[in-house]
Motif scaffolding. Sequence first.
Motif, short mmCIF file in Angstrom:
data_model
loop_
_atom_site.label_atom_id
_atom_site.label_comp_id
_atom_site.label_asym_id
_atom_site.label_seq_id
_atom_site.Cartn_x
_atom_site.Cartn_y
_atom_site.Cartn_z
N PRO A 206 1.07 -1.61 -0.18
CA PRO A 206 0.27 0.39 -0.23
C PRO A 206 0.93 1.65 -0.33
CG PRO A 206 -1.22 -1.55 1.53
CD PRO A 206 0.38 -2.13 0.60
N MET A 207 1.82 1.58 0.42
CA MET A 207 2.52 2.46 0.89
C MET A 207 3.15 2.61 -0.92
SD MET A 207 3.05 3.37 3.98
CE MET A 207 4.55 4.89 3.76
N ARG A 208 3.59 1.87 -1.51
CA ARG A 208 4.40 1.78 -2.75
C ARG A 208 3.74 2.26 -3.56
NH1 ARG A 208 7.35 -3.95 -4.13
NH2 ARG A 208 7.66 -2.46 -5.86
N LEU A 209 2.03 2.10 -3.47
CA LEU A 209 1.14 2.88 -4.35
C LEU A 209 1.11 3.97 -4.36
CD1 LEU A 209 -1.23 -0.81 -4.47
CD2 LEU A 209 0.33 0.13 -6.05
N ALA A 210 1.10 4.26 -2.76
CA ALA A 210 0.74 6.22 -2.26
C ALA A 210 1.57 6.02 -2.73
CB ALA A 210 0.61 5.71 -1.36
N VAL A 211 3.12 6.02 -3.33
CA VAL A 211 3.93 6.60 -3.57
C VAL A 211 3.82 6.85 -4.66
CG1 VAL A 211 6.24 6.77 -3.46
CG2 VAL A 211 5.34 5.99 -1.67
N THR A 217 0.54 12.15 -9.94
CA THR A 217 0.05 13.82 -9.39
C THR A 217 0.41 14.41 -9.56
OG1 THR A 217 -0.95 12.52 -7.81
CG2 THR A 217 -0.93 15.28 -7.35
N LEU A 218 2.09 14.13 -9.33
CA LEU A 218 2.89 15.34 -10.17
C LEU A 218 2.85 15.26 -11.25
CD1 LEU A 218 6.00 14.71 -7.53
CD2 LEU A 218 4.78 16.90 -7.48
N ILE A 219 3.15 14.66 -11.96
CA ILE A 219 2.84 14.28 -13.78
C ILE A 219 1.81 15.37 -13.87
CG2 ILE A 219 2.29 12.49 -15.96
CD1 ILE A 219 4.35 11.20 -14.31
N MET A 220 0.61 15.24 -13.09
CA MET A 220 -0.27 15.74 -13.71
C MET A 220 0.01 17.48 -13.53
SD MET A 220 -3.54 13.91 -12.72
CE MET A 220 -4.88 14.65 -13.26
N GLU A 238 11.39 2.97 -4.85
CA GLU A 238 10.23 3.99 -4.57
C GLU A 238 11.04 5.06 -3.06
OE1 GLU A 238 9.16 1.41 -4.46
OE2 GLU A 238 7.86 1.06 -6.11
N ASN A 239 10.57 6.28 -3.00
CA ASN A 239 11.23 6.28 -1.99
C ASN A 239 9.61 7.92 -1.19
OD1 ASN A 239 12.46 8.64 -0.91
ND2 ASN A 239 14.13 8.72 -1.53
N MET A 240 9.45 7.15 -0.10
CA MET A 240 8.19 8.35 0.11
C MET A 240 8.72 9.52 0.90
SD MET A 240 4.99 8.38 1.16
CE MET A 240 4.15 7.22 1.26
#
Length: 272
Positions: A206-211, A217-220, A238-240
């Motif tokens: 779940p944390m990886r999916l959140a990252v 979102t940053l791409i948008m 991934e780096n939260m």
Amino acid sequence: MVASSLSTIAQVLCHQALPMNFARLVGDIDRFIEHELNRPPKTRWDSETTVCFDLPGTRILLDWTEHPGQGLAGVLTLSAGPAATADRPATRPSYHKLCKKLVAEVEQRVTPSGVLWRQLGCEMSAEWIELLIEALPDLGDLAPPDAATGKPRPDMRSDRPLPLPAPAPTALADDGLCTRSLYDPDLLRIRSALYDVEPVAQMSNPMRLAVHAMNATLIMVWAPLGAVVMAHGVLKGENMRLSAHLMVLTGLGSAALNGPGAQQMLALLPML
């Protein structure tokens, strides 16, 4: 033969240089190991003065360190201990007895001033040798051999243990070894220099999916930055923290650019 997880190390302290070529000493040790363990070792030169003799489950290391200080011409290090093996578990010799035999073999060719014994729960390497040389205790009371005979003085037996803090009781106490506890502060400092690495936290799915969601979102919001962060997450992991910081900074930048003050400044640009 018994299994052991400890490496026994003997630091043979010499006030005189080696009386023989180091390569010849390597050949003598190679033949001794083959005779003692009934099989030839795999010999590997890590440097001009550091050699590993590897057998299944066992590593024997020989090193000559020249001019380590304190008036010594050199330290000849011999160690016998475990080695990582990828195949089935191997029968291992008694390492402390094997190391004592190696020292006795070397003393037939070299006239040492003393022998410092240590034990470490590790697979020996050149890096460990360097750290053990740096951790040599004060040898102020260790006199060089008699200049006339080249032999140790009467009060300086070659197997004389050097002054050390009282060692913790060990299973080898009745075998005459002067060992230091594995929890000795000096040895813990040496071990931490090599092996104490900050553990890397494993992220849950779940944390990886959140990252990845934050990166998307940053791409948008800002396509170039989001693409770079997304590529970094795929290639490096991934780096939260990085994604969260970039989200905050991007949001602040977007809010600042879309605020009334920024809009007025942008309206004035064509007039400049």
